[in-house]
Structure formats: C-alpha cells, structure tokens
Design an enzyme around this catalytic site. Structure first.
Site, PDB file in Angstrom:
ATOM      1  N   THR A  22      17.679  79.597  40.124  1.00 44.23           N
ATOM      2  CA  THR A  22      18.299  78.746  39.123  1.00 44.23           C
ATOM      3  C   THR A  22      17.486  78.125  38.191  1.00 44.23           C
ATOM      4  O   THR A  22      18.092  77.876  37.053  1.00 44.23           O
ATOM      5  CB  THR A  22      19.247  77.722  40.082  1.00 44.23           C
ATOM      6  OG1 THR A  22      20.238  78.567  40.812  1.00 44.23           O
ATOM      7  CG2 THR A  22      20.004  76.737  39.144  1.00 44.23           C
ATOM      8  N   TYR A  36      26.863  79.834  36.721  1.00 46.67           N
ATOM      9  CA  TYR A  36      25.888  80.409  35.857  1.00 46.67           C
ATOM     10  C   TYR A  36      25.451  81.574  36.516  1.00 46.67           C
ATOM     11  O   TYR A  36      25.609  81.953  37.627  1.00 46.67           O
ATOM     12  CB  TYR A  36      24.930  79.315  35.756  1.00 46.67           C
ATOM     13  CG  TYR A  36      24.374  78.905  36.970  1.00 46.67           C
ATOM     14  CD1 TYR A  36      24.768  77.869  37.798  1.00 46.67           C
ATOM     15  CD2 TYR A  36      23.338  79.664  37.558  1.00 46.67           C
ATOM     16  CE1 TYR A  36      24.191  77.711  38.869  1.00 46.67           C
ATOM     17  CE2 TYR A  36      22.724  79.444  38.939  1.00 46.67           C
ATOM     18  CZ  TYR A  36      23.298  78.128  39.531  1.00 46.67           C
ATOM     19  OH  TYR A  36      22.772  78.024  40.938  1.00 46.67           O
ATOM     20  N   THR A 102      16.331  78.457  45.021  1.00 48.46           N
ATOM     21  CA  THR A 102      16.531  77.462  46.040  1.00 48.46           C
ATOM     22  C   THR A 102      17.056  77.689  47.474  1.00 48.46           C
ATOM     23  O   THR A 102      16.667  77.144  48.679  1.00 48.46           O
ATOM     24  CB  THR A 102      17.103  75.933  45.679  1.00 48.46           C
ATOM     25  OG1 THR A 102      18.321  76.454  45.564  1.00 48.46           O
ATOM     26  CG2 THR A 102      16.522  75.218  44.797  1.00 48.46           C
ATOM     27  N   ASP A 103      17.754  78.995  47.372  1.00 47.68           N
ATOM     28  CA  ASP A 103      18.606  79.361  48.724  1.00 47.68           C
ATOM     29  C   ASP A 103      17.498  79.877  49.704  1.00 47.68           C
ATOM     30  O   ASP A 103      17.743  79.387  51.043  1.00 47.68           O
ATOM     31  CB  ASP A 103      19.258  80.406  48.388  1.00 47.68           C
ATOM     32  CG  ASP A 103      20.644  80.007  47.589  1.00 47.68           C
ATOM     33  OD1 ASP A 103      20.816  78.696  47.445  1.00 47.68           O
ATOM     34  OD2 ASP A 103      21.278  80.702  47.253  1.00 47.68           O
ATOM     35  N   LYS A 175      16.867  73.362  52.550  1.00 46.97           N
ATOM     36  CA  LYS A 175      17.914  72.862  51.576  1.00 46.97           C
ATOM     37  C   LYS A 175      19.030  72.422  52.709  1.00 46.97           C
ATOM     38  O   LYS A 175      19.660  73.163  53.376  1.00 46.97           O
ATOM     39  CB  LYS A 175      18.431  74.256  50.654  1.00 46.97           C
ATOM     40  CG  LYS A 175      19.264  73.962  49.627  1.00 46.97           C
ATOM     41  CD  LYS A 175      19.592  75.198  48.861  1.00 46.97           C
ATOM     42  CE  LYS A 175      20.572  74.847  47.947  1.00 46.97           C
ATOM     43  NZ  LYS A 175      20.772  76.117  47.030  1.00 46.97           N
ATOM     44  N   GLU A 296      18.436  73.347  78.872  1.00 45.50           N
ATOM     45  CA  GLU A 296      19.344  74.142  78.380  1.00 45.50           C
ATOM     46  C   GLU A 296      19.569  75.599  79.150  1.00 45.50           C
ATOM     47  O   GLU A 296      20.497  75.846  79.781  1.00 45.50           O
ATOM     48  CB  GLU A 296      19.735  74.135  76.996  1.00 45.50           C
ATOM     49  CG  GLU A 296      20.300  73.116  76.194  1.00 45.50           C
ATOM     50  CD  GLU A 296      21.639  72.652  76.307  1.00 45.50           C
ATOM     51  OE1 GLU A 296      22.570  73.336  77.007  1.00 45.50           O
ATOM     52  OE2 GLU A 296      22.012  71.711  75.812  1.00 45.50           O
TER      53      GLU A 296
HETATM   54  N1  LIG Z   1      19.721  76.738  43.103  1.00 44.83           N
HETATM   55  C1  LIG Z   1      19.354  78.093  43.295  1.00 44.83           C
HETATM   56  O1  LIG Z   1      18.315  78.567  42.779  1.00 44.83           O
HETATM   57  C2  LIG Z   1      20.440  78.896  43.894  1.00 44.83           C
HETATM   58  C3  LIG Z   1      20.217  80.378  43.539  1.00 44.83           C
HETATM   59  N2  LIG Z   1      21.097  80.980  44.321  1.00 44.83           N
HETATM   60  C4  LIG Z   1      18.889  80.827  44.196  1.00 44.83           C
HETATM   61  O2  LIG Z   1      18.532  80.803  45.233  1.00 44.83           O
HETATM   62  O3  LIG Z   1      18.199  81.685  43.260  1.00 44.83           O
END
Ligand SMILES: NC(=O)C[C@H](N)C(=O)O
Length: 339
Positions: A22, A36, A102-103, A175, A296
C-alpha cells in the site's frame, strides 16, 4: 566553512529496496483510504515524493519486486534476503530500508531478523493508506525509516519496523488491526520512537538475531514447506491431514487460547508426528499468545514443539528457517526458545 560535498559525505548511504504494498498504492480519489490498488507506484516516484529524505541520507532506490504483500512467496523472501545481504556486505552502504505491504510485513521482518548477518540497520516499512489518500501515512513512515536506517544508534538492534512514529522489533511486531494507521503493535512494547528524524530508544530485543543468529541467508538454498492450520470450536482434522499430504514438513497449529488442541484433532496430530511431520503448537489469540510446553497437551510424550509467544505466521517463518538446519524436535524447541 564546510563545502556541500563535505556535508554530503557525512550523510549515511541508505538504499531503499521497494517490494510494493500500500505504501506504493494508488486510489481513484483522495477519499479512497481503503479502496485502492497496492503496488502501483515505483520507487523513484516514492523517493521523489519525500524530498526531505535527502536531508537525512544519501538515498538511492531499487525496485526488487512490485507486489501486494499477501502474495509474497518463499522465493520472494529468499530473493529479498539475498539482496539485503549483498548490500549489507558492501562498504558504501550504511543502512537498508525495505518498503513492503503491511499484510505480511511482520513475516518478512522476522525472516530477515533471523538470517541477515549484519549489524547495519535494516528497517522494514509500509503504510496503511495509499499515497493518493488524504492523511496518507506512507511519507512519514518512509521518512522515519530512512532516519532510523541512517542512525548509528540503530546498529545491532536487529531488523526494525517504523510505523506510526514507533520503532518496533521486527521479531515482536504484528499487524493487529486493519484500516487504522496505528496497526502495528508488539505484545512487549515498541523499542523506541522516531520523531522529526531523531530516534529515541527505550529497550533492547532480548532474543537472538542477525549477528548472533546461527542462520545465514548465504547458506539457505530453499525453504521447506511449513503450513498453518487454524483451530476453533467444532474443528475437524481434515485441514491438518491435507496439509501433511501436500508435503508439509511441519504444521503450525494455530490453536485456541494456550495453543490448546481439540480432542477431535489430537489423534491425527499424534499420527502425523509418527510419520515425521513436526507439530508446532501456537496460539491465535489476538493480543499475543504465550504457549508453554506440557501445558494443555503433553508435548514431551507426543514429541511436539511449542511456539511460545510467536504467533502462527511468525512460527511458520522460524520453523522454515530452523528446518534448513535440523529436523530434531529438541533442537527445534531450543530454537523456539532462543529466537
Ligand atoms: N496496507 C497494506 O500494505 C496492505 C496490502 N494488502 C499489502 O500488504 O500489500
């Protein structure tokens, strides 16, 4: 009085490796903060969008790949890891920044933390909003990443992540929420803050990383298949068996609570372990799990491994790297305590 050339020489040399995400995304209008396309803008344009970077460091960019991070493969990880190692070895590079979606940012950051033999700063950075959106967070996150990458204080602290003004350990950070810009948290807190181009440190990582790691990207030819199976009420053993059948060398049990295992799944996991598949118990609780041996489930008896505080996706990264060295479950468990 200093000439501009002398001033330039004093600046650190920072290379930005761009992978997409992103932070390189673009939407149709400034109101599109969530709708986007990721991985659209090239590294030269990203750098040109933050002219203040040139006050922090001599910056140059390289487009290593251009993908949304949910599509990152093990081959992509190896490709990136090798390029980082080459740059870290070169005497004219002081720090490395990686722009990333970020994923799966937390997975890549942990991978690099395990396999890069350098004390030079390596900073992984992304954004929650594309650069075309109002209040886009990528510019400042990138500025902060270059600031930390060019600072001597960041050396030897392992791979770091700069999001939302915080400096996080690449090992711990995850995240925790989508949409919000305060998305990245660590159960054990950030290491520091970066404000107006200056880093402020508060704690150090306690786990083995980079220079102190027994893993080295230069010795890793390929990564073995390690898969994750998610647990929940009424879970069946179908996914576990199918993953093993598809060739998984280890299965990360993304368990409930303490990494607990349903009585409907235990027999399958015992059988898979007898067939040579490593079983690694982790927890998918949101704020961070804490899985202990023989709590557990009787791990000693079943010869299973626990992931301790690593979430399932980070446990997959360590298991892959660890399996390039050993298939001994006791050794794997040692690594899960130490890294
Ligand atoms: N905020 C992001 O970067 C999400 C995007 N789907 C990615 O990981 O490339």
């Amino acid at each position: 009085k200093e000439t501009p050339t002398q001033t330039e020489q004093k600046l650190a040399n920072v290379v930005i490796l761009a992978t997409g995400g992103t932070i390189a995304g673009a939407g149709a209008s400034a109101a599109n903060s969530a709708t986007y396309q990721a991985a659209k803008v090239g590294i030269e344009q990203l750098i040109a969008g933050v002219p203040e970077l040139s006050q922090l460091a001599n910056v140059r960019g390289e487009q290593v790949m251009q993908i949304a991070s949910e599509s990152i493969t093990n081959d992509n990880l190896l490709q990136l890891g090798r390029r980082v190692a080459e740059l870290a070895d070169s005497s004219d590079v002081d720090g490395i920044v990686i722009t990333h979606g970020t994923d799966t940012l937390e997975e890549t950051a942990y991978f690099l933390n395990l396999v890069e033999k350098t004390d030079k700063p390596i900073i992984v950075v992304g954004s929650m909003r594309p650069g075309t959106a109002m209040s886009a967070d990528g510019m400042l996150n990138l500025y902060n990443a270059v600031a930390v990458a060019s600072s001597k204080d960041a050396r030897g602290k392992g791979v770091l992540v700069t999001m939302n003004d915080e400096i996080q350990s690449g090992r711990d950070v995850s995240k925790m929420i989508n949409i919000k810009t305060e998305a990245f948290k660590s159960a054990w807190g950030p290491l520091g803050m970066v404000v107006e181009g200056k880093s402020y440190w508060f704690r150090l990582p306690a786990k083995r990383h980079t220079m102190d790691s027994e893993f080295d990207i230069k010795n890793i030819k390929s990564l073995p298949a390690v898969e994750i199976a998610y647990s929940y009420g009424n879970v069946s053993d179908t996914a576990y068996k199918a993953l093993a059948q598809s060739g998984a060398k280890a299965i990360i049990h993304a368990g409930t609570g303490n990494g607990s295992v349903s009585s409907r799944v235990v027999p399958a996991l015992q059988a898979l372990r007898k067939d040579g598949v490593q079983i690694i118990r982790s927890s998918h609780v949101n704020a961070g799990g804490f899985v202990l041996r023989n709590a557990e489930q009787p791990d000693d008896k079943y010869d299973w491994v626990v992931a301790h505080d690593l979430n399932p996706q980070k446990a997959r990264i360590l298991a892959m790297v660890a399996l390039t060295k050993t298939n001994d479950s006791k050794e794997l468990q040692r690594m899960f305590w130490e890294y």
